[in-house]
Scaffold this motif. Structure first.
Motif, PDB file in Angstrom:
ATOM      1  N   ARG A  63       0.833  -1.206   0.000  1.00  0.00           N
ATOM      2  CA  ARG A  63       0.000   0.000   0.000  1.00  0.00           C
ATOM      3  C   ARG A  63       0.867   1.256   0.000  1.00  0.00           C
ATOM      4  O   ARG A  63       0.592   2.216  -0.702  1.00  0.00           O
ATOM      5  CB  ARG A  63      -0.905   0.030   1.226  1.00  0.00           C
ATOM      6  N   SER A  66       2.628   1.611  -3.458  1.00  0.00           N
ATOM      7  CA  SER A  66       1.766   1.804  -4.622  1.00  0.00           C
ATOM      8  C   SER A  66       0.780   2.948  -4.422  1.00  0.00           C
ATOM      9  O   SER A  66      -0.238   3.014  -5.099  1.00  0.00           O
ATOM     10  CB  SER A  66       1.009   0.508  -4.922  1.00  0.00           C
ATOM     11  N   ARG A  67       1.093   3.859  -3.521  1.00  0.00           N
ATOM     12  CA  ARG A  67       0.152   4.931  -3.172  1.00  0.00           C
ATOM     13  C   ARG A  67      -0.195   5.830  -4.351  1.00  0.00           C
ATOM     14  O   ARG A  67      -1.248   6.443  -4.352  1.00  0.00           O
ATOM     15  CB  ARG A  67       0.714   5.767  -2.020  1.00  0.00           C
ATOM     16  N   ASP A  68       0.649   5.925  -5.354  1.00  0.00           N
ATOM     17  CA  ASP A  68       0.382   6.808  -6.489  1.00  0.00           C
ATOM     18  C   ASP A  68       0.033   6.041  -7.763  1.00  0.00           C
ATOM     19  O   ASP A  68       0.054   6.611  -8.843  1.00  0.00           O
ATOM     20  CB  ASP A  68       1.605   7.692  -6.762  1.00  0.00           C
ATOM     21  N   SER A  69      -0.284   4.750  -7.629  1.00  0.00           N
ATOM     22  CA  SER A  69      -0.592   3.966  -8.819  1.00  0.00           C
ATOM     23  C   SER A  69      -1.976   3.338  -8.700  1.00  0.00           C
ATOM     24  O   SER A  69      -2.539   3.208  -7.620  1.00  0.00           O
ATOM     25  CB  SER A  69       0.461   2.871  -9.026  1.00  0.00           C
ATOM     26  N   ASP A  70      -2.510   2.955  -9.838  1.00  0.00           N
ATOM     27  CA  ASP A  70      -3.826   2.324  -9.885  1.00  0.00           C
ATOM     28  C   ASP A  70      -3.720   0.813 -10.027  1.00  0.00           C
ATOM     29  O   ASP A  70      -4.707   0.150 -10.319  1.00  0.00           O
ATOM     30  CB  ASP A  70      -4.637   2.883 -11.064  1.00  0.00           C
ATOM     31  N   GLY A  71      -2.522   0.278  -9.861  1.00  0.00           N
ATOM     32  CA  GLY A  71      -2.303  -1.150 -10.077  1.00  0.00           C
ATOM     33  C   GLY A  71      -3.070  -2.030  -9.108  1.00  0.00           C
ATOM     34  O   GLY A  71      -3.356  -1.640  -7.974  1.00  0.00           O
ATOM     35  N   ALA A  72      -3.406  -3.213  -9.583  1.00  0.00           N
ATOM     36  CA  ALA A  72      -4.112  -4.191  -8.759  1.00  0.00           C
ATOM     37  C   ALA A  72      -3.162  -4.805  -7.737  1.00  0.00           C
ATOM     38  O   ALA A  72      -1.933  -4.751  -7.890  1.00  0.00           O
ATOM     39  CB  ALA A  72      -4.688  -5.285  -9.647  1.00  0.00           C
TER      40      ALA A  72
END
Length: 95
Positions: A63, A66-72
């Motif tokens: 989390r 990946s705070r700035d991404s839309d990845g699953a």
């Protein structure tokens, strides 16, 4: 019960963070992850269970990273979450 301070310390170790500058943010992520797993996924987390502890650490680390991404969610986390839910008898809410 999951000890937030332990999880935060382990997340920081995993990320190589040695200062306290990001502690407030990381603590908020950890608290959010624990709340999500308990309230939305129906898990009863046991801080003494190393599998539970490391899943929360890995999930919170993902989390944070990946705070700035839309990845699953990565497949390994999905698989582990699924296993936790089956093993712990977690209930999925059909919305």
């Amino acid at each position: 019960m999951m000890d937030t301070a332990t999880v935060v310390a382990l997340v920081k170790e995993r990320l190589g963070i040695r200062t306290t500058v990001r502690d407030t943010y990381i603590t908020a992520i950890v608290d959010g992850v624990i709340k999500e797993l308990e309230d939305e996924k129906g898990l009863v987390l046991d801080g003494a269970n190393p599998y539970h502890l490391m899943f929360v650490v890995d999930y919170a680390t993902w989390r944070y990273q990946s705070r700035d991404s839309d990845g699953a969610m990565p497949r390994h986390l999905q698989y582990r979450l699924h296993n936790l839910m089956i093993h712990a008898g977690g209930v999925q809410n059909d919305v």
